[in-house]
Scaffold this motif. Structure first.
Motif, PDB file in Angstrom:
ATOM      1  N   PHE A  60       0.681  -1.264   0.042  1.00  0.00           N
ATOM      2  CA  PHE A  60       0.076   0.111  -0.077  1.00  0.00           C
ATOM      3  C   PHE A  60       1.074   1.272   0.013  1.00  0.00           C
ATOM      4  CE2 PHE A  60      -4.725  -0.569   0.926  1.00  0.00           C
ATOM      5  CZ  PHE A  60      -4.670  -2.058   0.860  1.00  0.00           C
ATOM      6  N   GLU A  61       1.782   1.225   0.718  1.00  0.00           N
ATOM      7  CA  GLU A  61       2.959   2.433   0.963  1.00  0.00           C
ATOM      8  C   GLU A  61       3.504   2.824  -0.308  1.00  0.00           C
ATOM      9  OE1 GLU A  61       3.601   2.471   5.619  1.00  0.00           O
ATOM     10  OE2 GLU A  61       5.443   1.769   4.479  1.00  0.00           O
ATOM     11  N   LEU A  62       3.737   1.728  -1.090  1.00  0.00           N
ATOM     12  CA  LEU A  62       4.703   2.012  -2.322  1.00  0.00           C
ATOM     13  C   LEU A  62       3.667   2.635  -3.377  1.00  0.00           C
ATOM     14  CD1 LEU A  62       7.214   1.188  -4.049  1.00  0.00           C
ATOM     15  CD2 LEU A  62       5.691  -0.968  -5.113  1.00  0.00           C
ATOM     16  N   LEU A  63       2.557   2.322  -3.382  1.00  0.00           N
ATOM     17  CA  LEU A  63       1.480   2.857  -4.546  1.00  0.00           C
ATOM     18  C   LEU A  63       1.366   3.997  -3.911  1.00  0.00           C
ATOM     19  CD1 LEU A  63      -1.398   0.516  -5.473  1.00  0.00           C
ATOM     20  CD2 LEU A  63       0.627   1.463  -7.020  1.00  0.00           C
ATOM     21  N   GLU A  64       0.917   4.433  -2.729  1.00  0.00           N
ATOM     22  CA  GLU A  64       0.641   5.647  -2.198  1.00  0.00           C
ATOM     23  C   GLU A  64       1.604   6.713  -2.280  1.00  0.00           C
ATOM     24  OE1 GLU A  64      -2.451   6.215  -0.629  1.00  0.00           O
ATOM     25  OE2 GLU A  64      -2.292   8.228   0.112  1.00  0.00           O
ATOM     26  N   SER A  65       2.986   6.296  -2.162  1.00  0.00           N
ATOM     27  CA  SER A  65       4.099   7.015  -1.980  1.00  0.00           C
ATOM     28  C   SER A  65       4.748   7.427  -3.486  1.00  0.00           C
ATOM     29  CB  SER A  65       5.026   6.868  -1.189  1.00  0.00           C
ATOM     30  OG  SER A  65       5.686   5.657  -1.257  1.00  0.00           O
ATOM     31  N   THR A  66       4.471   6.589  -4.421  1.00  0.00           N
ATOM     32  CA  THR A  66       5.167   6.704  -5.959  1.00  0.00           C
ATOM     33  C   THR A  66       4.196   7.221  -7.040  1.00  0.00           C
ATOM     34  OG1 THR A  66       5.311   4.209  -6.183  1.00  0.00           O
ATOM     35  CG2 THR A  66       7.082   5.165  -5.002  1.00  0.00           C
ATOM     36  N   LEU A  67       3.595   5.974  -7.403  1.00  0.00           N
ATOM     37  CA  LEU A  67       2.498   6.122  -8.627  1.00  0.00           C
ATOM     38  C   LEU A  67       1.450   7.124  -8.333  1.00  0.00           C
ATOM     39  CD1 LEU A  67       2.561   2.618 -10.231  1.00  0.00           C
ATOM     40  CD2 LEU A  67       3.734   4.776 -11.048  1.00  0.00           C
ATOM     41  N   LEU A  68       0.945   6.974  -7.174  1.00  0.00           N
ATOM     42  CA  LEU A  68      -0.317   7.892  -6.763  1.00  0.00           C
ATOM     43  C   LEU A  68       0.213   9.095  -6.327  1.00  0.00           C
ATOM     44  CD1 LEU A  68      -2.952   5.244  -5.882  1.00  0.00           C
ATOM     45  CD2 LEU A  68      -2.617   6.397  -8.097  1.00  0.00           C
ATOM     46  N   ALA A  69       1.432   9.201  -5.819  1.00  0.00           N
ATOM     47  CA  ALA A  69       1.724  10.535  -4.816  1.00  0.00           C
ATOM     48  C   ALA A  69       1.483  11.890  -5.391  1.00  0.00           C
ATOM     49  CB  ALA A  69       3.172  10.311  -4.686  1.00  0.00           C
ATOM     50  N   ASP A  70       1.660  11.978  -6.788  1.00  0.00           N
ATOM     51  CA  ASP A  70       1.476  13.291  -7.553  1.00  0.00           C
ATOM     52  C   ASP A  70       0.097  13.702  -7.827  1.00  0.00           C
ATOM     53  OD1 ASP A  70       0.781  11.572  -9.675  1.00  0.00           O
ATOM     54  OD2 ASP A  70       2.505  12.348 -10.945  1.00  0.00           O
ATOM     55  N   GLY A  71      -1.107  12.886  -7.310  1.00  0.00           N
ATOM     56  CA  GLY A  71      -2.332  13.339  -7.234  1.00  0.00           C
ATOM     57  C   GLY A  71      -2.960  12.712  -8.646  1.00  0.00           C
TER      58      GLY A  71
ATOM     59  N   GLY B 110      -6.889   2.633   6.997  1.00  0.00           N
ATOM     60  CA  GLY B 110      -8.108   3.306   7.003  1.00  0.00           C
ATOM     61  C   GLY B 110      -7.623   4.457   5.849  1.00  0.00           C
ATOM     62  N   LYS B 111      -8.816   5.195   5.496  1.00  0.00           N
ATOM     63  CA  LYS B 111      -8.574   6.363   4.573  1.00  0.00           C
ATOM     64  C   LYS B 111      -7.669   7.275   4.892  1.00  0.00           C
ATOM     65  CE  LYS B 111     -13.023   5.640   2.148  1.00  0.00           C
ATOM     66  NZ  LYS B 111     -14.088   6.249   1.805  1.00  0.00           N
ATOM     67  N   GLU B 112      -7.522   7.535   6.137  1.00  0.00           N
ATOM     68  CA  GLU B 112      -6.350   8.594   6.605  1.00  0.00           C
ATOM     69  C   GLU B 112      -4.894   8.101   6.357  1.00  0.00           C
ATOM     70  OE1 GLU B 112      -8.970   7.237   8.391  1.00  0.00           O
ATOM     71  OE2 GLU B 112      -7.864   6.150   9.701  1.00  0.00           O
ATOM     72  N   ASN B 113      -4.969   6.590   6.449  1.00  0.00           N
ATOM     73  CA  ASN B 113      -3.480   6.173   5.935  1.00  0.00           C
ATOM     74  C   ASN B 113      -3.180   6.130   4.687  1.00  0.00           C
ATOM     75  OD1 ASN B 113      -4.765   4.337   8.404  1.00  0.00           O
ATOM     76  ND2 ASN B 113      -2.701   4.818   9.093  1.00  0.00           N
ATOM     77  N   PHE B 114      -4.094   5.987   3.850  1.00  0.00           N
ATOM     78  CA  PHE B 114      -3.995   6.037   2.313  1.00  0.00           C
ATOM     79  C   PHE B 114      -4.812   6.703   1.638  1.00  0.00           C
ATOM     80  CE2 PHE B 114      -1.995   1.894   4.410  1.00  0.00           C
ATOM     81  CZ  PHE B 114      -0.488   2.082   4.131  1.00  0.00           C
ATOM     82  N   PRO B 115      -4.976   7.872   1.544  1.00  0.00           N
ATOM     83  CA  PRO B 115      -6.105   8.546   1.220  1.00  0.00           C
ATOM     84  C   PRO B 115      -6.014   8.721  -0.474  1.00  0.00           C
ATOM     85  CG  PRO B 115      -4.483  10.001   2.028  1.00  0.00           C
ATOM     86  CD  PRO B 115      -4.182   8.622   2.438  1.00  0.00           C
TER      87      PRO B 115
ATOM     88  N   ILE C 292      -5.262   6.020  -2.421  1.00  0.00           N
ATOM     89  CA  ILE C 292      -5.539   4.815  -2.854  1.00  0.00           C
ATOM     90  C   ILE C 292      -7.115   4.708  -2.569  1.00  0.00           C
ATOM     91  CG2 ILE C 292      -5.387   2.108  -2.220  1.00  0.00           C
ATOM     92  CD1 ILE C 292      -2.423   2.335  -1.509  1.00  0.00           C
ATOM     93  N   TYR C 293      -7.539   4.994  -1.457  1.00  0.00           N
ATOM     94  CA  TYR C 293      -9.047   4.877  -1.449  1.00  0.00           C
ATOM     95  C   TYR C 293      -9.751   6.000  -2.555  1.00  0.00           C
ATOM     96  CZ  TYR C 293      -8.904   1.895   2.635  1.00  0.00           C
ATOM     97  OH  TYR C 293      -8.891   0.872   3.540  1.00  0.00           O
ATOM     98  N   ALA C 294      -8.961   7.100  -2.682  1.00  0.00           N
ATOM     99  CA  ALA C 294      -9.748   8.143  -3.871  1.00  0.00           C
ATOM    100  C   ALA C 294      -9.679   6.991  -5.168  1.00  0.00           C
ATOM    101  CB  ALA C 294      -9.020   9.447  -3.980  1.00  0.00           C
ATOM    102  N   TRP C 295      -8.406   6.582  -5.488  1.00  0.00           N
ATOM    103  CA  TRP C 295      -8.512   6.116  -6.601  1.00  0.00           C
ATOM    104  C   TRP C 295      -9.406   4.866  -6.833  1.00  0.00           C
ATOM    105  CZ3 TRP C 295      -4.506   1.585  -6.929  1.00  0.00           C
ATOM    106  CH2 TRP C 295      -4.222   0.965  -8.344  1.00  0.00           C
ATOM    107  N   ILE C 296      -9.655   4.030  -5.790  1.00  0.00           N
ATOM    108  CA  ILE C 296     -10.627   2.852  -5.846  1.00  0.00           C
ATOM    109  C   ILE C 296     -12.085   3.549  -5.980  1.00  0.00           C
ATOM    110  CG2 ILE C 296     -11.567   1.115  -4.370  1.00  0.00           C
ATOM    111  CD1 ILE C 296      -8.896   0.467  -3.363  1.00  0.00           C
ATOM    112  N   ASP C 297     -12.218   4.528  -5.513  1.00  0.00           N
ATOM    113  CA  ASP C 297     -13.522   5.073  -5.521  1.00  0.00           C
ATOM    114  C   ASP C 297     -13.932   5.660  -7.057  1.00  0.00           C
ATOM    115  OD1 ASP C 297     -14.001   4.878  -3.008  1.00  0.00           O
ATOM    116  OD2 ASP C 297     -13.904   6.779  -2.040  1.00  0.00           O
ATOM    117  N   ARG C 298     -12.748   6.292  -7.346  1.00  0.00           N
ATOM    118  CA  ARG C 298     -12.806   7.085  -8.914  1.00  0.00           C
ATOM    119  C   ARG C 298     -13.022   5.803  -9.971  1.00  0.00           C
ATOM    120  NH1 ARG C 298      -8.667  10.042  -7.627  1.00  0.00           N
ATOM    121  NH2 ARG C 298      -7.063   8.679  -8.503  1.00  0.00           N
ATOM    122  N   PHE C 299     -12.313   4.566  -9.508  1.00  0.00           N
ATOM    123  CA  PHE C 299     -12.427   3.432 -10.489  1.00  0.00           C
ATOM    124  C   PHE C 299     -13.841   3.001 -10.342  1.00  0.00           C
ATOM    125  CE2 PHE C 299     -11.550  -0.917 -11.828  1.00  0.00           C
ATOM    126  CZ  PHE C 299     -11.088  -0.802 -12.858  1.00  0.00           C
ATOM    127  N   SER C 300     -14.424   2.625  -9.117  1.00  0.00           N
ATOM    128  CA  SER C 300     -15.593   2.084  -9.138  1.00  0.00           C
ATOM    129  C   SER C 300     -16.815   2.890  -9.819  1.00  0.00           C
ATOM    130  CB  SER C 300     -16.079   1.900  -7.539  1.00  0.00           C
ATOM    131  OG  SER C 300     -15.145   1.223  -6.831  1.00  0.00           O
TER     132      SER C 300
END
Ligand SMILES: N[C@@H](CCC(=O)N[C@@H](CS)C(=O)NCC(=O)O)C(=O)O
Length: 334
Positions: free
Chosen positions: A160-171, A208-213, A215-223
């Motif tokens: 989870f940390e890898l995705l949150e802090s690299t590929l998704l980090a720039d928003g 939780g969402k506060e740990n990986f905001p 990733i959760y936003a990406w999943i919501d967008r995808f859904s």
């Protein structure tokens, strides 16, 4: 074009691997038929088609039967090139492939499967537990699952940390900065989506969402993108087992037979009797038949459907599959 593009998808809806394919079909708006399978063996429809491979999903196009989502998605991209959602730039292709490898072979799915909550009601069903032990070759006893969970969660937190802090980090919205989700999003999102939507799998204090905001936003967008795509995609045709078997056994092959690579390190010959089976899970179930084609990416065997007695071509990928020569009606030649 044949009805439903000649495609039948064998799956059950809660399979996270099957979702890789149903999501792809919806995002592409491709027409297909499905034949819903029981979540555990036996699967009589697939037995009737002469397929021994036990994993889900399986997809047929005419009388060609494709096992494993890696092969299935590649085949669909190739068959429907107009509007394909796979990367074309070499760097992006590499990233897409590495995401597939990371989630499937690199341990993310494996750890996600170890994080299922020990309270899951299915774990009280001895038949289910035995079936999953056959599939994964490890204990699915509740105590063993509870014992393995902390280590699995530690590994997952790193993923989870890898995705949150690299590929998704720039928003960015999507992994390859595309306007819509691409194949790279499917390759990356599926085990995270599975875990985040499975009640009791992830402790909220760590995941939780506060740990990986992001990733959760990406999943919501995808859904929500998927929901909209499903609303405008052609309706999926559902075939009962006998209808699907009749359809497939009366269909044509949709791929030319292909060749056996003379340079292949295994040194196998066209027409030779072989067995092929996965070695990462589902390893107790081997397909057997005459070798039709062998390339760097796949092996194709000719087997016979039990109903209809027509030949079918069964396609397996090479990665994490073993192919062995067998003597006619006999055992593996080692
Ligand atoms: N590498 C395979 C893995 C498929 C897989 O493990 N599927 C799971 C379902 S999510 C499965 O077959 N579980 C046992 C079963 O349903 O028989 C793929 O990409 O298709």
């Amino acid at each position: 074009m044949a009805p439903h593009n000649d495609i039948v998808l064998f799956h059950y809806s809660f399979s996270p691997y099957a979702k890789r394919v149903t999501w792809y079909m919806a995002l592409r708006g491709l027409e297909y038929a499905q034949c819903v399978q029981p979540p555990a063996l036996p699967r009589e429809d697939l037995n009737a088609l002469g397929v021994k491979y036990r994993r889900i999903p399986i997809l047929s196009i005419g009388r060609d039967i494709y096992c494993d989502t890696r092969l299935i998605l590649r085949k669909l991209e190739e068959k429907f090139p107009s509007g394909a959602i796979g990367a074309s730039d070499p760097d992006q292709k590499a990233l897409q492939k590495l995401l597939e490898t990371w989630t499937i072979d690199g341990g993310v799915f494996h750890r996600a499967a170890q994080a299922i909550p020990p309270e899951m009601p299915l774990l009280n069903d001895p038949k289910w537990v035995k079936d999953r032990e056959d599939y994964m070759g490890r204990s699915w006893g509740k105590e063993d699952i509870a014992r393995g969970r902390p280590e699995a969660l530690a590994h997952l937190r790193e993923a989870f940390e890898l995705l949150e802090s690299t590929l998704l980090a720039d928003g960015r919205q999507w992994i390859l900065k595309t306007k819509q989700p691409s194949l790279a999003d499917i390759e990356a999102i599926w085990p995270f989506h599975w875990l985040c939507t499975m009640e009791g799998a992830l402790p909220p204090s760590l995941f939780g969402k506060e740990n990986f905001p992001k990733i959760y936003a990406w999943i919501d967008r995808f859904s929500s993108t998927l929901k909209a795509a499903r609303n405008s995609a052609p309706k999926v045709v559902t075939l009962k087992g006998p209808e699907a078997i009749q359809y497939i056994t009366q269909a044509e092959f949709t791929e030319p037979s292909g060749e056996v690579d003379a340079q292949d390190p295994l040194g196998l010959k066209k027409g030779q009797d072989v067995e092929s089976w996965p070695i990462d899970s589902g390893f107790n179930h081997r397909d057997r038949g005459q070798l039709v084609a062998l390339t760097r990416q796949k092996v194709v065997l000719k087997a016979q459907a039990k109903i209809g007695h027509k030949d079918v071509h069964i396609h397996h990928p090479r990665t994490n599959f073993r192919i062995r020569a067998v003597s006619k009606g006999g055992n593996s030649k080692l």
